[in-house]
Design an enzyme around this catalytic site. Structure first.
Site, PDB file in Angstrom:
ATOM      1  N   ASN A   1     -15.511  53.521  49.877  1.00  0.00           N
ATOM      2  CA  ASN A   1     -14.821  54.153  48.761  1.00  0.00           C
ATOM      3  C   ASN A   1     -14.665  53.151  47.618  1.00  0.00           C
ATOM      4  OD1 ASN A   1     -13.015  52.908  50.637  1.00  0.00           O
ATOM      5  ND2 ASN A   1     -11.274  54.001  49.797  1.00  0.00           N
TER       6      ASN A   1
ATOM      7  N   GLU B   1     -12.473  52.964  44.229  1.00  0.00           N
ATOM      8  CA  GLU B   1     -11.410  53.582  43.443  1.00  0.00           C
ATOM      9  C   GLU B   1     -11.504  53.137  41.973  1.00  0.00           C
ATOM     10  OE1 GLU B   1      -7.771  52.814  45.639  1.00  0.00           O
ATOM     11  OE2 GLU B   1      -8.373  54.284  47.173  1.00  0.00           O
TER      12      GLU B   1
ATOM     13  N   GLU C   1     -18.275  58.399  51.922  1.00  0.00           N
ATOM     14  CA  GLU C   1     -19.364  59.312  52.284  1.00  0.00           C
ATOM     15  C   GLU C   1     -20.288  59.537  51.095  1.00  0.00           C
ATOM     16  OE1 GLU C   1     -16.158  59.652  52.734  1.00  0.00           O
ATOM     17  OE2 GLU C   1     -15.654  60.814  54.513  1.00  0.00           O
TER      18      GLU C   1
ATOM     19  N   CYS D   1     -12.682  64.279  53.496  1.00  0.00           N
ATOM     20  CA  CYS D   1     -12.006  65.214  52.590  1.00  0.00           C
ATOM     21  C   CYS D   1     -12.888  66.455  52.413  1.00  0.00           C
ATOM     22  CB  CYS D   1     -11.722  64.551  51.248  1.00  0.00           C
ATOM     23  SG  CYS D   1     -13.170  64.354  50.180  1.00  0.00           S
TER      24      CYS D   1
HETATM   25  N1  THU Z   1     -11.469  58.373  51.337  1.00  0.00           N
HETATM   26  C1  THU Z   1     -12.793  58.221  51.685  1.00  0.00           C
HETATM   27  O1  THU Z   1     -13.480  57.365  51.137  1.00  0.00           O
HETATM   28  N2  THU Z   1     -13.303  59.027  52.635  1.00  0.00           N
HETATM   29  C2  THU Z   1     -12.576  59.892  53.390  1.00  0.00           C
HETATM   30  O2  THU Z   1     -13.129  60.500  54.291  1.00  0.00           O
HETATM   31  C3  THU Z   1     -11.147  60.093  53.109  1.00  0.00           C
HETATM   32  C4  THU Z   1     -10.625  59.388  51.904  1.00  0.00           C
HETATM   33  C5  THU Z   1     -10.900  57.463  50.337  1.00  0.00           C
HETATM   34  C6  THU Z   1     -10.643  58.005  48.989  1.00  0.00           C
HETATM   35  C7  THU Z   1      -9.583  57.058  48.465  1.00  0.00           C
HETATM   36  O3  THU Z   1     -10.210  55.916  47.912  1.00  0.00           O
HETATM   37  C8  THU Z   1      -8.836  56.628  49.710  1.00  0.00           C
HETATM   38  O4  THU Z   1      -9.656  56.980  50.795  1.00  0.00           O
HETATM   39  C9  THU Z   1      -7.480  57.279  49.854  1.00  0.00           C
HETATM   40  O5  THU Z   1      -7.568  58.649  49.685  1.00  0.00           O
END
Ligand code: THU
Length: 138
Positions: A42, A44, A55, A86
Protein backbone atom coordinates in the site's frame (compact mmCIF):
# COMPACT_ATOMS: atom_id res chain seq x y z
CA UNK A 1 4.41 -22.48 -6.59
CA UNK A 2 3.67 -23.45 -3.01
CA UNK A 3 1.31 -21.41 -0.87
CA UNK A 4 4.18 -20.91 1.53
CA UNK A 5 6.42 -19.32 -1.11
CA UNK A 6 3.70 -16.85 -2.09
CA UNK A 7 2.84 -16.00 1.50
CA UNK A 8 6.51 -15.39 2.29
CA UNK A 9 6.72 -13.00 -0.68
CA UNK A 10 3.73 -11.02 0.63
CA UNK A 11 5.22 -10.86 4.13
CA UNK A 12 8.62 -9.82 2.74
CA UNK A 13 6.97 -6.91 0.90
CA UNK A 14 5.21 -5.54 4.01
CA UNK A 15 8.14 -3.43 5.36
CA UNK A 16 8.29 -1.59 2.03
CA UNK A 17 4.76 -0.27 2.40
CA UNK A 18 4.42 3.51 2.60
CA UNK A 19 1.81 3.91 5.31
CA UNK A 20 2.75 6.89 7.51
CA UNK A 21 -0.90 7.79 8.18
CA UNK A 22 -2.42 4.43 9.14
CA UNK A 23 0.81 2.63 10.11
CA UNK A 24 -0.97 -0.40 8.64
CA UNK A 25 1.57 -2.12 6.40
CA UNK A 26 0.15 -4.45 3.76
CA UNK A 27 1.99 -6.69 1.31
CA UNK A 28 0.44 -8.60 -1.58
CA UNK A 29 1.95 -11.26 -3.83
CA UNK A 30 0.37 -12.66 -6.99
CA UNK A 31 1.33 -15.90 -8.70
CA UNK A 32 0.44 -15.46 -12.38
CA UNK A 33 -0.33 -18.04 -15.08
CA UNK A 34 3.37 -18.55 -15.74
CA UNK A 35 4.28 -19.10 -12.10
CA UNK A 36 5.88 -15.67 -11.80
CA UNK A 37 5.44 -13.68 -8.58
CA UNK A 38 4.46 -10.00 -8.57
CA UNK A 39 4.39 -8.06 -5.33
CA UNK A 40 2.85 -4.80 -4.20
CA UNK A 41 2.41 -2.70 -1.07
CA UNK A 42 0.00 0.00 0.00
CA UNK A 43 1.13 3.52 -0.86
CA UNK A 44 -0.65 6.20 1.16
CA UNK A 45 -0.84 9.92 0.40
CA UNK A 46 -1.33 13.12 2.41
CA UNK A 47 -4.42 13.59 0.27
CA UNK A 48 -5.92 10.42 1.76
CA UNK A 49 -8.16 9.22 -1.09
CA UNK A 50 -5.15 9.10 -3.40
CA UNK A 51 -3.62 6.22 -1.46
CA UNK A 52 -3.56 2.81 -3.09
CA UNK A 53 -3.80 -0.73 -1.76
CA UNK A 54 -1.16 -3.45 -1.89
CA UNK A 55 -3.36 -5.56 -4.18
CA UNK A 56 -3.60 -2.73 -6.71
CA UNK A 57 0.19 -2.43 -6.74
CA UNK A 58 0.66 -6.16 -7.27
CA UNK A 59 -1.88 -6.22 -10.11
CA UNK A 60 -0.14 -3.29 -11.81
CA UNK A 61 3.21 -5.07 -11.45
CA UNK A 62 1.75 -8.25 -12.97
CA UNK A 63 0.32 -6.42 -15.97
CA UNK A 64 3.53 -4.47 -16.48
CA UNK A 65 5.52 -7.74 -16.50
CA UNK A 66 3.24 -9.34 -19.09
CA UNK A 67 1.21 -11.57 -16.76
CA UNK A 68 -2.52 -11.72 -17.43
CA UNK A 69 -4.14 -13.97 -14.81
CA UNK A 70 -4.09 -14.23 -11.03
CA UNK A 71 -3.69 -17.92 -10.23
CA UNK A 72 -3.22 -17.31 -6.53
CA UNK A 73 -2.78 -14.21 -4.36
CA UNK A 74 -1.48 -13.78 -0.83
CA UNK A 75 -2.23 -10.68 1.25
CA UNK A 76 -0.37 -10.00 4.48
CA UNK A 77 -1.16 -7.45 7.18
CA UNK A 78 -0.80 -7.27 10.96
CA UNK A 79 -3.50 -7.19 13.57
CA UNK A 80 -6.10 -9.23 15.38
CA UNK A 81 -8.51 -9.04 12.48
CA UNK A 82 -7.88 -10.82 9.21
CA UNK A 83 -6.41 -8.50 6.60
CA UNK A 84 -9.16 -9.23 4.09
CA UNK A 85 -9.15 -7.16 0.91
CA UNK A 86 -11.32 -4.05 0.67
CA UNK A 87 -14.33 -4.04 -1.63
CA UNK A 88 -12.53 -2.15 -4.35
CA UNK A 89 -9.68 -4.66 -4.40
CA UNK A 90 -12.09 -7.60 -4.55
CA UNK A 91 -13.41 -6.07 -7.77
CA UNK A 92 -9.87 -5.36 -9.04
CA UNK A 93 -8.94 -9.01 -8.50
CA UNK A 94 -12.18 -10.13 -10.14
CA UNK A 95 -10.95 -8.76 -13.45
CA UNK A 96 -8.00 -11.18 -13.56
CA UNK A 97 -9.06 -14.15 -11.44
CA UNK A 98 -11.53 -17.05 -11.55
CA UNK A 99 -14.31 -17.67 -9.03
CA UNK A 100 -12.23 -20.47 -7.46
CA UNK A 101 -8.94 -18.55 -7.38
CA UNK A 102 -7.39 -18.89 -3.91
CA UNK A 103 -6.97 -15.72 -1.84
CA UNK A 104 -4.62 -16.42 1.06
CA UNK A 105 -4.87 -14.09 4.03
CA UNK A 106 -1.78 -13.93 6.20
CA UNK A 107 -0.21 -11.95 8.99
CA UNK A 108 3.49 -11.47 9.66
CA UNK A 109 3.67 -15.04 10.98
CA UNK A 110 2.05 -16.84 8.05
CA UNK A 111 -1.28 -18.08 6.72
CA UNK A 112 -4.42 -17.20 8.69
CA UNK A 113 -7.25 -18.17 6.33
CA UNK A 114 -7.94 -19.25 2.74
CA UNK A 115 -10.83 -17.90 0.69
CA UNK A 116 -11.85 -18.14 -2.93
CA UNK A 117 -12.66 -15.02 -4.91
CA UNK A 118 -16.29 -16.12 -5.15
CA UNK A 119 -16.53 -16.34 -1.37
CA UNK A 120 -15.34 -12.75 -1.03
CA UNK A 121 -17.22 -11.36 -4.02
CA UNK A 122 -20.29 -13.44 -4.82
CA UNK A 123 -22.55 -12.55 -7.75
CA UNK A 124 -19.80 -10.33 -9.08
CA UNK A 125 -19.92 -7.98 -12.03
CA UNK A 126 -17.33 -8.81 -14.63
CA UNK A 127 -16.22 -8.74 -18.26
CA UNK A 128 -19.06 -11.13 -19.15
CA UNK A 129 -21.60 -8.43 -18.35
CA UNK A 130 -20.05 -6.41 -21.15
CA UNK A 131 -20.00 -9.41 -23.48
CA UNK A 132 -16.24 -9.70 -23.11
CA UNK A 133 -14.37 -12.94 -22.44
CA UNK A 134 -12.66 -13.24 -19.07
CA UNK A 135 -9.30 -13.49 -20.72
CA UNK A 136 -9.01 -10.61 -23.17
CA UNK A 137 -6.68 -11.03 -26.14
CA UNK A 138 -3.91 -8.51 -26.15
N1 THU B 1 -5.04 -1.78 2.67
C1 THU B 1 -4.46 -2.55 1.69
O1 THU B 1 -3.44 -2.16 1.13
N2 THU B 1 -5.04 -3.71 1.36
C2 THU B 1 -6.08 -4.27 2.03
O2 THU B 1 -6.47 -5.39 1.71
C3 THU B 1 -6.74 -3.54 3.12
C4 THU B 1 -6.26 -2.14 3.33
C5 THU B 1 -4.38 -0.53 3.07
C6 THU B 1 -4.99 0.74 2.62
C7 THU B 1 -4.45 1.72 3.64
O3 THU B 1 -3.17 2.17 3.21
C8 THU B 1 -4.26 0.89 4.89
O4 THU B 1 -4.31 -0.45 4.47
C9 THU B 1 -5.31 1.15 5.94
O5 THU B 1 -6.58 1.09 5.40
Amino acid sequence: MTEDTLIKAAIAAMPNAYAPYSQFLVGAAICDENGNIHTGVNVENAAYPQGSCAEAGAIAAMIMAGGTRIHQIAIAGRGGNLCTPCGGCRQRMREFANPDTPILIADENGLRQRFTLDELLPHSFGPNHLDKPDHLDK
